[in-house]
Design a protein around this motif. Structure first.
Motif: not given
Length: 333
Positions: A120-140
């Motif tokens: 699912v990480l591959e599907l939604v293109d989040l593999k590179e950000a997977a080990r970052r805390r979500v507070e660093t994520y953009s809204g998208g």
């Protein structure tokens, strides 16, 4: 044809003196992408909350994957995924920790969960950000993580409540790429709500137009536009002494006509048939056509035809929506 993936019959939900859902009936087939379209306050989210067992209906019945939403809540929850309007992922955790948590809540075996998390990480293109805390994520990125979390247990039916609300155009397009891929490759059944009519038009197999808790019409976007919309022709001419109104007014199939000087806007049925006659009349009357274009009806125009107002005009004023939501919260409390 088998049992529908989702079926609702005479579904009704009342909060105090607010009728949020007013006797709606519809069904969704397996592998279908079905949209509930309407403005804020129309009853879309309440309908999803009933179908996902978050609230009980006041009356009526509903089944998801054959399970009753009143009496078989655990079975319903085992076969559905939900991406709500409000973000629910934990900011303090990393992306992968959020997915592991969701997998454990659905009792997915650890070895299976790790494999699915990668998928699912591959599907939604989040593999590179997977080990970052979500507070660093953009809204998208957060919305994409919500989608991944909803898919971790391989649901049969996915509910999306305003999945692209507040996202920029590019991110909205990417989210829809993921959703279409899921429907195509996984035969996933999707029920989504939106007030972005253009998204529903481009992506949904069928839609239900809902307003003030009632379903006004159901059908494919093409069917609804053919039944409730009209083609629009805009034109501009030049020529001395041209009576544009007289020339245009005699054309068959014209439903509405507005003329301003050398410009005219026509609402017509079957524009491809009206256009040749229209051009012939203009040229025959001595007019030089400077510009002419035809556009197909939109779902927003369908909504106006069904309700008398645009979907962009929210369900009353924002103050009215706020009062209704406050009333609902008080009743729930």
């Amino acid at each position: 044809m088998g049992v529908p993936a989702i079926e609702a019959e005479d579904l009704r939900k009342v909060f105090g003196d607010v009728v949020a859902v007013d006797g709606i009936s519809f069904s969704v087939e397996e592998g279908e992408l079905f949209g509930l379209l309407g403005p804020n306050g129309a009853g879309k989210t309440t309908t999803i909350n009933i179908l996902t067992t978050l609230i009980r209906p006041t009356s009526g019945s509903a089944r998801v994957w054959g399970y009753d939403v009143r009496t078989e809540t655990s079975k319903v929850r085992s076969v559905i995924g939900l991406v709500p309007q409000d973000l629910t992922v934990d900011d303090e955790l990393t992306g992968i920790e959020n997915l592991r948590l969701m997998a454990s809540l659905y009792h997915v075996p650890k070895d299976v969960a790790e494999r699915r998390i990668e998928e699912v990480l591959e599907l939604v293109d989040l593999k590179e950000a997977a080990r970052r805390r979500v507070e660093t994520y953009s809204g998208g990125m957060r919305k994409r993580l919500e989608l991944a979390a909803a898919l971790i247990h391989r649901p049969k039916v996915l509910f999306l409540d305003e999945p692209t609300l507040g996202l920029d155009v590019q991110t909205r397009a990417h989210i829809w790429d993921y959703i279409r891929r899921l429907v195509r490759e996984e035969q996933l059944t999707v029920l989504m709500t939106t007030h972005y009519m253009e998204e529903a038009d481009a992506n949904c197999d069928r839609v239900a137009v809902i307003d003030r808790g009632k379903i006004m019409a159901i059908g494919s976007p093409r069917e609804l536009k053919a039944a409730h919309g009209s083609d629009v022709i805009e034109l501009e001419v030049q020529g001395n002494g041209i009576d544009l109104h007289s020339l245009v007014n005699g054309v068959g199939g014209v439903l509405d006509l507005r003329v301003e000087g050398s410009r005219a806007v026509l609402k017509v049925s079957r524009g491809e048939e009206v256009l040749p006659e229209l051009v012939g009349r203009l040229i025959g009357g001595g007019a030089i056509v400077r510009r002419i274009e035809m556009r197909r009806p939109t779902l927003d125009e369908v909504f106006i035809s069904l309700t008398g107002r645009s979907i962009r005009e929210e369900h009353g004023s924002w103050e009215e929506v706020f009062r209704q939501r406050l009333n609902i919260r008080r009743v729930r409390g």
